[in-house]
Design an enzyme around this catalytic site. Structure first.
Site, PDB file in Angstrom:
ATOM      1  N   ASP A   1      28.175  20.603 -13.190  1.00  0.00           N
ATOM      2  CA  ASP A   1      26.949  19.827 -13.133  1.00  0.00           C
ATOM      3  C   ASP A   1      25.818  20.784 -12.769  1.00  0.00           C
ATOM      4  OD1 ASP A   1      25.266  17.686 -13.168  1.00  0.00           O
ATOM      5  OD2 ASP A   1      25.860  16.890 -11.229  1.00  0.00           O
TER       6      ASP A   1
ATOM      7  N   ASP B   1      29.088  15.953  -8.355  1.00  0.00           N
ATOM      8  CA  ASP B   1      28.809  15.379  -7.047  1.00  0.00           C
ATOM      9  C   ASP B   1      28.430  13.912  -7.113  1.00  0.00           C
ATOM     10  OD1 ASP B   1      26.383  15.578  -8.257  1.00  0.00           O
ATOM     11  OD2 ASP B   1      25.452  16.869  -6.752  1.00  0.00           O
TER      12      ASP B   1
ATOM     13  N   ASP C   1      30.335  11.427 -12.212  1.00  0.00           N
ATOM     14  CA  ASP C   1      31.279  12.521 -12.436  1.00  0.00           C
ATOM     15  C   ASP C   1      32.728  12.115 -12.178  1.00  0.00           C
ATOM     16  OD1 ASP C   1      29.249  14.425 -13.018  1.00  0.00           O
ATOM     17  OD2 ASP C   1      28.840  14.604 -10.885  1.00  0.00           O
TER      18      ASP C   1
END
Length: 915
Positions: free
Chosen positions: A331, A632, A636
Site C-alpha cells: 500500500d 493497514d 486490505d
C-alpha cells in the site's frame, strides 16, 4: 408495508425515491416500525462463520506426516523393548503438537476486529427529538445525525447538510472526502459516490443527516468481512516442503526395512523374527526423530528474532515464507509514506521557496502563510506541557504547520472567530465552505481598513479566477508558465493548492456573495504538499531490488500521486514503472493481466478495490510468485489473508488489517519488511543446514545394517537400535537447534529468491548429506569398527554373540557409536555454511553450538561410563588408546566439505567469468 431487501436498494437513486422504498421520511421511523424491522434485518453487527474446532486443529498437528513417522518410531521402539525411549518420543510428539497448536490458536479473527471499529452508539431521529441509541439497534430507514468527530454506524445516504469523511480505512486514500446532499447522484463505484457515508469511517468535519440503507453484513464493511471469511490461508512453501521430506523419508525407511527382511533371511541366514527386528532397526535409523521439533523450534526462534526487530509473526511458518518472497505488493498511504501531509514547496511571484525555510520569510511568503491560516477550519493546540494536539483535515493541518514555520500563529480550538483574523475582537469571519464542484473554499475576514477575501483550492480552478500577480496584471505568458509548473509538480506526485486573495471595502465584508468574492483575485502562491516517504524506505527498496524482489504499489489513491511516491522511493528504477488505474484493471482480461504481471517492470495499481487486490494477488500466485501483501486499512483485509503472507501496520493499521495479516510491523516501517525477508532467508538456510546435519548421520547408521545383511552375518552388527536412538534423540538435537541460530552467510540478500517449486531437500542437499558428509563419516566409522574388532582378535565370520569376542564386539559397537558422535562434530561445523567458507562467519561465532558440543560430550561420557546406561545402551568404557582414534575424525569430515564448497565456488566463478 414491505421493506425491500437491503441488497436490492440502489443508493444512487433519487433521495425521495429512496425514502419511499425504505418506507421512511426525513423525520425517521416510528418505534413500532423500528421493532418490526429489527426482527427482519437483525442487529447492526458483523457476524462470522464458525471456525474450525480446536480438536480438529490439534489432531492435524498430531497427524502431520513427520508426526506420523515419529509415532511409528515410538511404536518400533516399544516393540524393540525400549519402553523409556518410546515414551520419550511420544513426549516429543506431544510437545511439538502443543507448541504448533498454540501458534495456530492465534488464527485471525478479522470479523471480530471489524466489529470493534463500529461505534457503540449512534444519534438517530425517530419521529421525535434526536436520541442516542446503541449502534447495533439501527435498521434500514433510520435517519442518523452526523457531526465532526463521529464514526459512521451504517451505510447511509445524505439527505441534508454536508460532511468531510476520512475514507482511508476503506479506500486507502489519505485525503478526506467532501460529501454533500444531492438531489440525484451520478453513476460509478459506490465508494466514489459523493453523498454516501460508509460504516466504520470517520467524520472529520461538517454536519448532516443521512438515511440508513444498509446495516450489518450488508454494508461495504460487511462485504469486506464476508470476503475475509471466505478466504483461507494456504500452506506455506516450507509446510509443503516439510511434508514432501516426510514422505521421502517414509518411502526410504519403509523400502529399506522391507528390503532387509528377505536379505536377512536369504543371505544372513537369520530367522524371520530376527530379520523383522533388524528391519525395525533400519526403520528407526532412517526416521530423524529430532527433525520436526527442530524445524518448529527454529521457526519459533525466527519469530522471536523478528519480534526484536519490530515484526510480530502470528504463524511461525510465515517466517520462512518471507524468505521466499518474490513480489511485495505494498500500500502507499502509511506504508511507503508517513500518512502525514507536509508542505514541501511554495511558489510565489518572487520565486519557488523550499520548506522548511532556512532564513527569514519574505513579505510575500508571510502573506501566503496568513492567507492559508485565514482560509481553513483546522486547529493546532499546544498545552502547558508542550503537547501538540491537531484536529481537522490533514491537508489544512499541513498548511497550518507550514504557516507556523513561517511565523504565522495557527488558530487554536476554542478561539473566537476573531482570533483567526487580523480584525480584532469584534471581527466576524465569513466562510464559503469547500464545494467539490467548484473545488475551492473561501473566507472573508475583516481587516483594519476593510476586509480581505482568502481563497484556496485546485490550482487550475483558482488560476481562472485570478487577474493579477502581486502588483501587476496576470499575462498569458504567466498563465502558460504556471500551468507548466502545475503539470510538473503534479507529475512528481505532489498535492497542489493555489491560494489567492483580494481586498474589499468595509461595506462588502458582511454582504458580498460567493460569486462576488471569488473573482478578480490576486494569485499569492501555489503550495505543493506531499505525504513524505518513511525513513529508510528507499534503502529498503534498493535492497529488495538486489535481492530479486519486485515491488508493486497497490493503492486506492490517485495514479499521479501514487506514481510520484513510487518513483520518489526508487520503485521502477531498475526495470521501469507502469501505472494501471482501477477502471483499466477492471476492464483487463485475465490473459492480459497475466502478460502484464509476467513482465519484469514494476507496477502501480491506483484506485483499486478490495476485489482488485484479490485479483492481483491470485494472478501473481498462479504465475508462481510468492506474494507478500502489505496494508493497514479495512480494504486490505481480504488480500492480506489471501496472499502468501499478509503484512499489516501495527501503529497506524486498523484492527482488521492486523487480525487478517500473518505478520504485523510494530514500527509501521516498510524497511522492517526487508529485515524480515533477510531473517526469513536466514531461517530457510538454517533449516537446510540442520537437515544436512541430521541426514548426514543416516548413512553411517544405515550402512552397518546393510554390511551385516550383505555379508550374510559374517560381519557383526556395528550398531544397536538403542545406540541409534541415543544418537537421534540424545546427541543430535542440541547441535541441530544451534544451527537454527547460525549467522547469515555473506551475500544473503544479493541472490534471487528461490522458486516456489524449489524443494527444501534437493539433489545437491542429498548428495552433500548422504553422499559427501555421510559417506566420509561412514568410511571412518566402519574403519573404526572393523579396526576395533581386528584389534581384539576377531576374524571375518567369527561369532560374537557369546564367548570372549562378545566383549570385543560390545567395545566395537561402542566405538561405532562414539565415531558417529565424533563425526557429528565435523558435520555440524561443515553444515554451518552452504556456500561460503566457515571463516566468513567465524569458526567460534555460534556459542550455542559450542554449548551443544559440551552437552554432547557430557551425554556420551554418561552413556559409556555409567553402569545403568551401559546396560541400557549396550556400551562399555573404551581404553584411552582407542579414544585417540576419534580425534582426527571431525577434522576429516569438516575438511572434506570445505574442499567441496571451495570447488563449487570456483566453478561458479569460472562460469560467471565465461559469460
Amino acid at each position: 408495508m414491505t421493506v425491500p431487501d437491503e441488497m436490492e436498494v440502489d443508493p444512487q437513486e433519487d433521495i425521495q425515491q429512496l425514502l419511499r422504498d425504505l418506507g421512511s421520511s426525513p423525520n425517521g421511523l416510528s418505534l413500532r416500525e423500528v421493532e418490526r424491522r429489527r426482527l427482519i434485518h437483525g442487529p447492526n453487527t458483523l457476524t462470522r462463520t464458525r471456525g474450525s474446532r480446536w480438536f480438529g486443529q490439534l489432531l492435524r498437528q498430531l497427524t502431520h506426516p513427520l508426526a506420523l513417522l515419529l509415532w511409528v518410531a515410538a511404536l518400533l521402539a516399544w516393540i524393540s523393548g525400549s519402553q523409556p525411549l518410546s515414551v520419550a518420543i511420544v513426549v516429543v510428539i506431544v510437545i511439538n503438537a502443543a507448541f504448533a497448536f498454540v501458534q495456530e490458536r492465534h488464527a485471525e479473527r478479522a470479523v471480530e476486529a471489524l466489529a470493534d471499529i463500529i461505534p457503540v452508539t449512534a444519534r438517530v431521529i425517530r419521529e421525535g427529538p434526536e436520541e442516542e441509541i446503541p449502534a447495533s439497534e439501527l435498521v434500514p430507514g433510520d435517519v442518523i445525525h452526523l457531526a465532526e468527530g463521529d464514526r459512521v454506524s451504517a451505510d447511509a445516504r445524505l439527505i441534508g447538510g454536508s460532511v468531510e469523511v476520512d475514507l482511508s480505512t476503506l479506500t486507502g486514500e489519505s485525503v478526506p472526502v467532501h460529501l454533500q446532499t444531492q438531489a440525484a447522484a451520478g453513476t460509478g463505484p459506490i465508494v466514489e459516490a459523493t453523498d454516501i457515508v460508509f460504516s466504520g469511517t470517520n467524520v472529520v468535519g461538517g454536519d448532516g443527516r443521512a438515511v440508513v440503507f444498509a446495516t450489518g453484513m450488508h454494508t461495504e464493511l460487511g462485504h469486506i468481512a464476508s470476503l475475509s471469511q471466505r478466504i483461507g490461508h494456504d500452506e506455506s512453501p516450507l509446510e509443503r516442503q516439510v511434508k514432501r521430506v516426510a514422505w521421502l523419508i517414509a518411502a526410504v525407511a519403509v523400502a529399506m526395512g522391507l528390503a532387509f527382511i528377505p536379505l536377512g533371511t536369504a543371505l544372513a541366514g537369520l530367522s524371520l523374527r530376527d530379520s523383522v527386528n533388524f528391519a525395525i532397526g533400519l526403520l528407526v535409523a532412517n526416521v530423524p526423530e529430532g527433525l520436526l521439533p527442530t524445524i518448529t523450534l527454529a521457526l519459533a526462534l525466527g519469530v522471536r528474532i523478528l519480534a526484536r526487530n519490530g515484526s510480530l509473526v502470528k504463524r511461525i511458518s510465515a517466517v520462512e515464507t518471507l524468505g521466499s518472497t518474490t513480489v511485495i505488493c505494498t500500500d502507499k498511504t502509511g506504508t511507503l509514506t508517513q500518512n502525514r501531509m507536509t508542505v514541501t514547496q511554495i511558489w510565489t511571484p518572487a520565486g519557488v521557496v523550499g520548506l522548511p525555510l532556512d532564513g527569514t520569510p519574505s513579505a510575500s511568503l508571510r502573506h501566503v502563510a496568513q492567507v492559508m491560516t485565514d482560509c481553513c477550519s483546522a486547529t493546532i493546540d499546544v498545552d502547558e506541557s508542550g503537547t501538540i494536539t491537531e484536529f481537522g483535515d490533514p491537508t489544512e493541518l499541513a498548511l497550518l504547520r507550514a504557516a507556523s514555520g513561517l511565523g504565522v500563529t495557527p488558530p487554536r480550538a476554542g478561539d473566537s472567530t476573531a482570533s483567526r483574523t487580523t480584525g480584532g475582537p469584534a471581527a466576524v469571519r465569513r466562510t464559503f465552505a469547500f464545494d467539490p464542484a467548484l473545488r475551492r473554499m473561501s473566507t472573508v475576514v475583516p481587516t483594519a481598513d476593510g476586509g480581505r477575501v482568502n481563497v484556496k483550492g485546485a490550482p487550475e480552478e483558482v488560476l481562472e479566477l485570478c487577474t493579477h500577480l502581486a502588483d501587476r496584471a496576470l499575462t498569458a505568458t504567466d498563465r502558460a508558465e504556471l500551468h507548466a509548473l502545475i503539470a510538473r509538480w503534479a507529475g512528481q506526485g505532489l498535492r497542489l493548492l493555489a491560494v489567492a486573495s483580494k481586498s474589499v471595502g468595509p461595506a462588502q465584508v458582511g454582504t458580498i456573495d460567493r460569486a462576488g468574492a471569488e473573482r478578480d483575485l490576486t494569485l499569492d502562491g501555489i503550495v505543493a504538499m506531499m505525504d513524505p516517504p518513511r525513513t529508510g524506505v528507499r534503502e529498503a527498496i534498493d535492497v529488495c531490488h538486489r535481492a530479486g524482489i519486485r515491488i508493486m504499489v497497490v493503492t486506492g489513491d490517485h495514479a499521479l500521486t501514487a506514481r510520484g511516491i513510487a518513483e520518489g522511493v526508487g520503485i521502477g528504477s531498475h526495470h521501469g514503472l507502469e501505472v494501471i488505474s482501477g477502471p483499466d484493471l477492471d476492464a483487463m482480461p485475465e490473459t492480459e493481466l497475466d502478460r502484464l504481471l509476467e513482465r519484469r517492470t514494476e507496477l502501480v495499481f491506483a484506485r483499486t478495490s478490495p476485489e482488485a487486490k484479490l485479483r492481483i494477488t491470485d494472478a501473481l500466485r498462479d504465475l508462481g510468485e510468492v506474494v507478500a501483501m502489505t496494508g493497514d486499512g479495512v480494504n486490505d483485509a481480504p488480500a492480506l489473508r489471501r496472499s502468501d503472507i499478509g503484512v499489516a501496520m501495527g501503529r497506524n493499521g486498523t484492527d482488521v488489517a492486523r487480525e487478517a495479516a500473518t505478520m504485523v510491523l510494530t514500527d509501521d516501517n516498510f524497511a522492517t519488511i526487508v529485515t524480515a525477508v533477510a531473517a526469513g532467508r536466514r531461517v530457510y538456510d538454517n533449516v537446510r543446514k540442520f537437515i544436512v546435519y541430521i541426514f548426514a548421520h543416516a548413512t553411517p547408521e544405515v550402512v552397518p545394517f546393510l554390511m551385516y545383511a550383505l555379508s550374510g552375518g559374517n560381519i557383526p552388527l556395528p550398531l544397536t537400535v538403542m545406540q541409534i536412538l541415543a544418537i537421534d534423540l540424545g546427541t543430535e538435537t542440541l547441535p541441530a537447534l544451534a544451527l537454527g541460530r547460525e549467522k547469515a552467510e555473506p551475500g544473503l540478500m544479493n541472490r534471487a529468491p528461490r522458486r516456489r517449486t524449489q524443494n527444501v531437500v534437493d539433489r545437491e542437499l542429498l548428495f552433500r548429506s548422504w553422499g559427501l558428509l555421510g559417506g566420509v563419516s561412514t568410511i571412518l566409522v566402519v574403519a573404526l569398527f572393523l579396526g576395533t574388532l581386528w584389534r581384539g582378535g576377531w576374524h571375518f565370520g567369527d561369532p560374537v554373540d557369546s564367548g570372549p569376542l562378545h566383549s570385543t564386539w560390545e567395545l566395537a559397537t561402542t566405538m561405532t557409536f562414539l565415531g558417529i558422535v565424533a563425526c557429528q562434530f565435523g558435520t555440524a561445523m561443515a553444515s554451518r555454511c552452504q556456500r561460503a567458507p566457515l571463516s566468513s562467519i567465524g569458526v567460534f561465532s555460534n556459542r550455542l553450538l559450542l554449548w551443544g558440543f559440551a552437552f554432547e560430550l557430557t551425554f556420551v561420557v554418561v552413556v559409556v561410563t555409567v553402569p545403568a546406561c551401559q546396560d541400557l545402551f549396550g556400551t562399555t568404557t573404551p581404553p584411552a588408546d582407542l579414544l585417540v582414534w576419534l580425534l582426527p575424525m571431525p577434522v576429516v569430515v569438516w575438511g572434506a566439505d570445505e574442499l567441496y564448497r571451495w570447488a563449487r565456488r570456483r566453478g561458479q566463478a569460472d562460469a560467471r567469468s565465461a559469460h
